[in-house]
Write an enzyme that holds these catalytic residues in place. Sequence first.
Site, PDB file in Angstrom:
ATOM      1  N   ASP A   1      -1.016   5.993  -6.739  1.00 44.52           N
ATOM      2  CA  ASP A   1      -1.413   5.074  -6.042  1.00 44.52           C
ATOM      3  C   ASP A   1      -1.141   3.556  -6.206  1.00 44.52           C
ATOM      4  O   ASP A   1      -1.819   3.398  -7.859  1.00 44.52           O
ATOM      5  CB  ASP A   1      -2.448   5.226  -5.035  1.00 44.52           C
TER       6      ASP A   1
ATOM      7  N   ASP B   1       0.773  -0.732   0.319  1.00 42.74           N
ATOM      8  CA  ASP B   1      -0.271   0.018  -0.623  1.00 42.74           C
ATOM      9  C   ASP B   1       0.744   1.425  -0.024  1.00 42.74           C
ATOM     10  O   ASP B   1       1.761   1.309   1.076  1.00 42.74           O
ATOM     11  CB  ASP B   1      -0.866  -0.279   1.153  1.00 42.74           C
TER      12      ASP B   1
END
Length: 459
Positions: free
Chosen positions: A343, A138
Amino acid sequence: MASLPLLVCFILCTYNSLAHGGNEEEHVLVAVPTSRYSEPAATCSTSRVRWLDEGSNTVSVPLVHRHGPCAPSTRSSDEPSLSERLRRSRARSKYIMSRASKSNVSIPTHLGGSVDSLEYVVTVGLGTPAVSQVLLIDTGSDLSWVQCAPCNSTTCYPQKDPLFDPSRSSTYAPIPCNTDACRDLTRDGYGSDCTSGSGGGAQCGYAITYGDGSQTTGVYSNETLTMAPGVTVKDFHFGCGHDQDGPNDKYDGLLGLGGAPESLVVQTSSVYGGAFSYCLPAANDQAGFLALGAPVNDASGFVFTPMVREQQTFYVVNMTGITVGGEPIDVPPSAFSGGMIIDSGTVVTELQHTAYAALQAAFRKAMAAYPLLPNGELDTCYNFTGHSNVTVPRVALTFSGGATVDLDVPDGILLDNCLAFQEAGPDNQPGILGNVNQRTLEVLYDVGHGRVGFGADAC
Ligand SMILES: *[C@@H]1O[C@H](CO)[C@@H](O)[C@H](O)[C@H]1NC(C)=O
Ligand SMILES: *[C@@H]1O[C@H](CO)[C@@H](O)[C@H](O)[C@H]1NC(C)=O
Ligand SMILES: *[C@@H]1O[C@H](CO)[C@@H](O)[C@H](O)[C@H]1NC(C)=O
Ligand SMILES: *[C@@H]1O[C@H](CO)[C@@H](O)[C@H](O)[C@H]1NC(C)=O
Ligand SMILES: *[C@@H]1O[C@H](CO)[C@@H](O)[C@H](O)[C@H]1NC(C)=O
Ligand SMILES: *[C@@H]1O[C@H](CO)[C@@H](O)[C@H](O)[C@H]1NC(C)=O
């Protein structure tokens, strides 16, 4: 069955070499056989991964999609539908954008984006002796955590591997409250109450609540992390989770790669220079990699753009243009003034209003030969039934400083026959570069040098 991926690769590779042939038109339009979408993925292939130099100060581990034959735990029945994946991704991106938005500074930092939309996992070793842990990667959050014993079925969700048991590790230690590490955790918004441990002394608590409602709380801990045989991170700080809930499934925890001090990247910066990279594979039946450290000798394969640091966790770059089939879309530079967050966990790229409208129009024009499907979660999806191959325009993104990145055709452009972009907010708000566009690229987050690099065809 074993030869199936080879066959698919053979077809792909043939087309790739065709696409780079002498024909001028093939530089902007690429014919893609539609048959490859109907081939069921049966086995995992690592053949496309371009492994890093042995000698350089980097360590890399295989990275795979959580669903499909490369996943450490293959439970294909658990794979969410495309619309469910997009719903989760949208929840995540909404959260990230509101947190990164310049007009919105009020969201507490102990909140993270949606964990449930994360799709790529790595396997690392935790403790001494090392036990395997499968962790979601992440870039949108910082603190890593795993589910820890003791934990019963109401306080931990079911996972594939046995729970990490700190009492069986000779290197495990809870971090005391009166340490700089614990004070930093509280300053950065991940702290929680001090609890008294079994050996006396107050232990540093942590708590994270994610945008999708899932949460984890437990003890901030100190442990040895093994990235690869013989390559360890001593004094790795992570959360030993004793209470988790929410829609997590099957994975043992999370590896935080954001920019705050709690992240693995910042913790290892004295060794790896605050740099990491990954390559997300083209499809679920292929592996990619996650690497700590920047390629020492071979930064030549990359194009670089400056990293804009306005918010501790997220990595932001400035996009300056998009070309479709070799033609720039016609938008003013101000269309991108909100910046782009890169991301790993958002699926579809979220583009500001003006840029999205122009991209959508140019792409639809180039794809006019194929019928558009009615709007669903995405608004530019095609019915390719009856076509043995599809001609897709090349799409390139240009970033501040001139770095131009050709997206993979078709896997970096199309997601299930849909354009893998959607409209985000107004032009002055941040957009998000999602993981479909990043497929097959090596994305290098070179925080130490304040830049982001993109390398072609890395997995
Ligand atoms: C600001 O945050 C609030 C609360 O989370 C949210 O409802 C709102 O949409 C955000 N505004 C912007 C411009 O992102
Ligand atoms: C699980 O553990 C929690 C916290 O230790 C406890 O409150 C709860 O009663 C336990 N539940 C079961 C079913 O054992
Ligand atoms: C973590 O453990 C190492 C020794 O194993 C120790 O030197 C270090 O101070 C510990 N860090 C914290 C924050 O407790
Ligand atoms: C990125 O764009 C913003 C807004 O246009 C600008 O203020 C900033 O200087 C740019 N940064 C870089 C590194 O290009
Ligand atoms: C796609 O096109 C085929 C053939 O033209 C048609 O039979 C089919 O109904 C279409 N599918 C959808 C979902 O529109
Ligand atoms: C694409 O398919 C058409 C027939 O549907 C064929 O004529 C053409 O040669 C194919 N193009 C490529 C590049 O394979």
